[in-house]
Design a protein around this motif. Structure first.
Motif, PDB file in Angstrom:
ATOM      1  N   GLY A  29       0.816  -1.213   0.000  1.00 48.47           N
ATOM      2  CA  GLY A  29       0.000   0.000   0.000  1.00 48.47           C
ATOM      3  C   GLY A  29       0.850   1.264   0.000  1.00 48.47           C
ATOM      4  O   GLY A  29       1.949   1.307  -0.536  1.00 48.47           O
ATOM      5  N   GLN A  30       0.325   2.308   0.634  1.00 48.38           N
ATOM      6  CA  GLN A  30       1.007   3.595   0.695  1.00 48.38           C
ATOM      7  C   GLN A  30       1.570   3.899   2.078  1.00 48.38           C
ATOM      8  O   GLN A  30       2.203   4.922   2.268  1.00 48.38           O
ATOM      9  CB  GLN A  30       0.028   4.708   0.299  1.00 48.38           C
ATOM     10  N   ASP A  31       1.349   2.995   3.020  1.00 44.20           N
ATOM     11  CA  ASP A  31       1.731   3.284   4.407  1.00 44.20           C
ATOM     12  C   ASP A  31       2.906   2.458   4.907  1.00 44.20           C
ATOM     13  O   ASP A  31       3.630   2.889   5.802  1.00 44.20           O
ATOM     14  CB  ASP A  31       0.532   3.058   5.333  1.00 44.20           C
ATOM     15  N   ILE A  32       3.106   1.265   4.353  1.00 42.60           N
ATOM     16  CA  ILE A  32       4.193   0.400   4.811  1.00 42.60           C
ATOM     17  C   ILE A  32       5.366   0.531   3.844  1.00 42.60           C
ATOM     18  O   ILE A  32       5.235   0.295   2.644  1.00 42.60           O
ATOM     19  CB  ILE A  32       3.736  -1.068   4.879  1.00 42.60           C
ATOM     20  N   LEU A  33       6.536   0.900   4.368  1.00 41.01           N
ATOM     21  CA  LEU A  33       7.730   1.055   3.545  1.00 41.01           C
ATOM     22  C   LEU A  33       8.586  -0.208   3.538  1.00 41.01           C
ATOM     23  O   LEU A  33       9.317  -0.444   2.568  1.00 41.01           O
ATOM     24  CB  LEU A  33       8.555   2.250   4.039  1.00 41.01           C
ATOM     25  N   MET A  34       8.522  -1.015   4.591  1.00 38.31           N
ATOM     26  CA  MET A  34       9.287  -2.263   4.626  1.00 38.31           C
ATOM     27  C   MET A  34       8.591  -3.251   5.554  1.00 38.31           C
ATOM     28  O   MET A  34       8.043  -2.864   6.595  1.00 38.31           O
ATOM     29  CB  MET A  34      10.717  -2.024   5.123  1.00 38.31           C
ATOM     30  N   LYS A  35       8.639  -4.521   5.163  1.00 37.06           N
ATOM     31  CA  LYS A  35       8.018  -5.561   5.988  1.00 37.06           C
ATOM     32  C   LYS A  35       8.858  -6.825   5.919  1.00 37.06           C
ATOM     33  O   LYS A  35       9.305  -7.248   4.851  1.00 37.06           O
ATOM     34  CB  LYS A  35       6.595  -5.850   5.508  1.00 37.06           C
ATOM     35  N   LYS A  36       9.042  -7.477   7.080  1.00 37.34           N
ATOM     36  CA  LYS A  36       9.827  -8.707   7.181  1.00 37.34           C
ATOM     37  C   LYS A  36       8.895  -9.917   7.104  1.00 37.34           C
ATOM     38  O   LYS A  36       7.875  -9.989   7.801  1.00 37.34           O
ATOM     39  CB  LYS A  36      10.590  -8.707   8.504  1.00 37.34           C
ATOM     40  N   VAL A  37       9.256 -10.889   6.263  1.00 41.27           N
ATOM     41  CA  VAL A  37       8.467 -12.117   6.113  1.00 41.27           C
ATOM     42  C   VAL A  37       9.429 -13.298   6.204  1.00 41.27           C
ATOM     43  O   VAL A  37      10.495 -13.305   5.579  1.00 41.27           O
ATOM     44  CB  VAL A  37       7.718 -12.158   4.771  1.00 41.27           C
ATOM     45  N   SER A  38       9.044 -14.332   6.982  1.00 40.82           N
ATOM     46  CA  SER A  38       9.887 -15.518   7.110  1.00 40.82           C
ATOM     47  C   SER A  38       9.007 -16.747   7.284  1.00 40.82           C
ATOM     48  O   SER A  38       7.763 -16.675   7.244  1.00 40.82           O
ATOM     49  CB  SER A  38      10.851 -15.375   8.296  1.00 40.82           C
ATOM     50  N   THR A  39       9.646 -17.874   7.480  1.00 42.34           N
ATOM     51  CA  THR A  39       8.929 -19.122   7.730  1.00 42.34           C
ATOM     52  C   THR A  39       8.727 -19.292   9.233  1.00 42.34           C
ATOM     53  O   THR A  39       9.350 -18.590  10.038  1.00 42.34           O
ATOM     54  CB  THR A  39       9.745 -20.312   7.178  1.00 42.34           C
ATOM     55  N   GLU A 111      19.302 -17.290  11.235  1.00 43.19           N
ATOM     56  CA  GLU A 111      17.972 -16.749  10.953  1.00 43.19           C
ATOM     57  C   GLU A 111      17.922 -16.266   9.506  1.00 43.19           C
ATOM     58  O   GLU A 111      18.792 -15.527   9.058  1.00 43.19           O
ATOM     59  CB  GLU A 111      17.638 -15.589  11.892  1.00 43.19           C
ATOM     60  N   GLN A 112      16.886 -16.681   8.802  1.00 43.43           N
ATOM     61  CA  GLN A 112      16.701 -16.279   7.416  1.00 43.43           C
ATOM     62  C   GLN A 112      15.329 -15.622   7.260  1.00 43.43           C
ATOM     63  O   GLN A 112      14.346 -16.048   7.875  1.00 43.43           O
ATOM     64  CB  GLN A 112      16.806 -17.489   6.478  1.00 43.43           C
ATOM     65  N   ALA A 113      15.285 -14.595   6.440  1.00 44.73           N
ATOM     66  CA  ALA A 113      14.019 -13.881   6.224  1.00 44.73           C
ATOM     67  C   ALA A 113      14.097 -13.113   4.917  1.00 44.73           C
ATOM     68  O   ALA A 113      15.186 -12.882   4.367  1.00 44.73           O
ATOM     69  CB  ALA A 113      13.728 -12.946   7.393  1.00 44.73           C
ATOM     70  N   VAL A 114      12.942 -12.730   4.436  1.00 43.19           N
ATOM     71  CA  VAL A 114      12.846 -11.877   3.249  1.00 43.19           C
ATOM     72  C   VAL A 114      12.298 -10.525   3.695  1.00 43.19           C
ATOM     73  O   VAL A 114      11.235 -10.457   4.336  1.00 43.19           O
ATOM     74  CB  VAL A 114      11.919 -12.488   2.174  1.00 43.19           C
ATOM     75  N   PHE A 115      13.040  -9.482   3.396  1.00 41.83           N
ATOM     76  CA  PHE A 115      12.571  -8.131   3.683  1.00 41.83           C
ATOM     77  C   PHE A 115      12.011  -7.544   2.386  1.00 41.83           C
ATOM     78  O   PHE A 115      12.735  -7.394   1.399  1.00 41.83           O
ATOM     79  CB  PHE A 115      13.712  -7.263   4.220  1.00 41.83           C
ATOM     80  N   TYR A 116      10.730  -7.220   2.435  1.00 42.24           N
ATOM     81  CA  TYR A 116      10.067  -6.632   1.279  1.00 42.24           C
ATOM     82  C   TYR A 116      10.032  -5.111   1.458  1.00 42.24           C
ATOM     83  O   TYR A 116       9.504  -4.595   2.452  1.00 42.24           O
ATOM     84  CB  TYR A 116       8.649  -7.155   1.146  1.00 42.24           C
ATOM     85  N   LEU A 117      10.597  -4.400   0.483  1.00 41.03           N
ATOM     86  CA  LEU A 117      10.588  -2.938   0.503  1.00 41.03           C
ATOM     87  C   LEU A 117       9.594  -2.429  -0.535  1.00 41.03           C
ATOM     88  O   LEU A 117       9.417  -3.030  -1.599  1.00 41.03           O
ATOM     89  CB  LEU A 117      11.978  -2.366   0.210  1.00 41.03           C
TER      90      LEU A 117
END
Length: 396
Positions: A29-39, A111-117
Motif C-alpha cells: 500500500g502507501q503506508d508500509i515502507l518495509m516488511k519482514k516475512v519468514s517461515t 535466521e533467514q528472512a525476506v525483507f520486502y521494501l
C-alpha cells in the motif's frame, strides 16, 4: 545461495507443490515502507518459492547478511548452492554492493528472512509553511528614482501543497532508517521528512524570487516544474537523499499573503493608478500636481493635499510633487496670475490702475471696479451660491 526465477508454467501447477515453503508479501500500500516475512522456524529451505509482486523489492537475509535481492516481479526458487542472481533491474549495482558489505551486528544465528521494501511512489504527502516565508515579488517592482533601478516588493507568503517520494536506494534506507524491523511505516519518518521538505522549499523560493527567475508571487502554484528542477539542480533535498529516499513530485496548491503583504500590494496598486513606475506623472495624481502648480491662488492648499496623499501611500510618491513645485516656482518668476481668466496663461500684462486690482475676501475674489465676485481657485464668476460652479471650491 541465490534466487532462480521459476518458469511461468510452474505457477498454479503441480510444481507448486514441490516448493517446501512459499513466501510472499501482501501489497504494501502507501503506508508500509518495509516488511519482514519468514517461515515459522526462521529458515528458508532449499527449493522454497519467494514471490515478488509489482512495486516490491525483495531482499534475502541470513544471520544479518545479504544473500540475494531482486526488484523484478515474479516467482523465484531459493537455492542455497548457487551464487546470488541479483535479478535487480534498476537496483543491480546497489544490490551487489549490499551483498559485499551489508552486515548487521548481533544478528540471530542461522535466521533467514525476506525483507520486502515498497518500490512504489508514495503519494499524497501534505506540507505547509507553519509561518510566513519572505519572498521577493518582482511582479510589483519599486522604482529608485535616484538610480533608475528597480527593486522587488518584499512580501510574506504561506504555501500549502503535496509531494511524493520513493525509496531510491534500498541499502541506504535499511542502513540508516529501517534496519531489520519487522515492519517500518511511513508514519515513522513523515514528520521529519515534512520539515526537511519545507526547508528545501524555502530555499527554492529564494531562487524563484531572485533577479534570474523573477517569478510573480501569485504564479507560484503554476511553477511546479521549475520548483522541482531547482530542487534537483541545487540538491536542496540532500538530507532526504541521505536516507535513501528521493522526492518525485512537488505541487504548490495555494499561496496566501499575510495581512501586511496584502496592504503593501493594495497600496502599490493604488499608487500605480496615480503614477507610472518610472516616475512619469499620470492619472489623478498627475492632475492634482499640475492643477496645484499652475494655479497660484490654490497652489499652497493643493500641494498640502498632495503631501497628505504621499504620506498615505507610504512615501512611494515622494519627490515627485516636490520636483513639480520647484519647477513651477522657477517658472513663476516670469508669469503673472489673472484672477479673471478661467485658465492661467503666461503673460506680462499688468493692471493699468490700482482700482482694477482684485480684493481677496475669504475664498472669493471681488473686483472693486465691477463688484463681481470670482472663485479664488479657478477664477470663475460667482453665481451667488456657496460653491463654485466650475471647480466646486467652497465660497464665503
Amino acid at each position: 545461495m541465490g534466487l532462480i526465477k521459476a518458469a511461468a508454467s510452474a505457477v498454479g501447477t503441480t510444481l507448486h507443490d514441490q516448493w517446501k515453503d512459499y513466501i510472499k508479501c501482501d501489497d504494501l500500500g502507501q503506508d508500509i515502507l518495509m516488511k519482514k516475512v519468514s517461515t515459522p522456524n526462521g529458515i528458508i529451505s532449499k527449493d522454497s518459492a519467494i514471490q515478488v509482486s509489482p512495486g516490491q523489492i525483495a531482499i534475502i537475509f541470513e544471520s544479518g547478511k545479504i544473500l540475494d535481492a531482486t526488484a523484478e516481479e515474479g516467482i523465484y526458487t531459493f537455492d542455497q548452492s548457487t551464487s546470488p542472481s541479483f535479478f535487480a533491474g534498476q537496483f543491480g549495482p546497489v544490490f551487489k554492493e549490499m551483498w559485499n558489505r551489508f552486515v548487521y551486528n548481533g544478528g540471530t544465528s542461522k535466521e533467514q528472512a525476506v525483507f520486502y521494501l515498497n518500490a512504489k511512489e508514495i503519494m499524497d504527502n501534505k506540507f505547509g509553511t507553519p509561518a510566513p516565508i519572505p519572498f521577493q515579488d518582482w511582479s510589483h517592482p519599486i522604482p529608485n528614482q535616484m538610480t533608475g533601478s528597480m527593486s522587488p516588493l518584499r512580501v510574506e507568503v504561506k504555501c500549502f501543497g503535496k509531494y511524493t517520494f520513493k525509496i531510491s536506494d534500498p541499502a541506504t534506507f535499511m542502513t540508516k532508517v529501517a534496519g531489520t524491523a519487522d515492519e517500518y511505516r511511513k508514519d515513522n519518518l513523515i514528520e521529519q521528512m515534512r520539515s526537511e521538505v519545507i526547508g528545501s522549499f524555502q530555499n527554492v523560493l529564494n531562487e524563484l524570487g531572485n533577479s534570474a527567475h523573477k517569478t510573480p508571487v501569485l504564479e507560484l502554484p503554476s511553477a511546479t516544474d521549475e520548483i522541482k528542477k531547482i530542487m534537483d539542480e541545487k540538491v536542496f533535498d540532500q538530507p532526504i537523499r541521505d536516507r535513501g529516499l528521493s522526492i518525485v513530485g512537488f505541487v504548490v496548491e495555494s499561496v496566501t499573503l499575510d495581512d501586511e503583504s496584502n496592504k503593501k500590494i493594495d497600496n502599490y496598486e493604488l499608487s500605480s493608478n496615480s503614477f507610472m513606475q518610472q516616475g512619469t506623472l499620470t492619472g489623478a495624481y498627475a492632475q492634482a500636481v499640475q492643477d496645484a502648480a499652475s494655479n497660484a491662488g490654490g497652489a499652497a492648499n493643493g500641494f498640502m493635499g498632495i503631501g497628505m496623499m504621499n504620506m498615505a501611500s507610504g512615501g512611494m510618491m515622494g519627490g515627485v510633487a516636490t520636483n513639480a513645485m520647484n519647477n513651477q516656482t522657477m517658472q513663476g518668476a516670469t508669469q503673472n496670475y489673472d484672477p479673471y481668466a478661467q485658465n492661467t496663461q503666461s503673460t506680462t500684462t499688468q493692471p493699468e490702475t490700482l482700482e482694477e486690482q482684485p480684493t481677496i475676501v475669504g475664498t472669493e475674489t471681488q473686483s472693486q471696479q465691477t463688484g463681481t465676485k470670482f472663485c479664488s481657485n479657478c477664477g470663475t464668476p460667482s453665481s451667488g451660491g456657496k460653491f463654485c460652479t466650475n471647480c466646486g471650491n467652497q465660497l464665503n
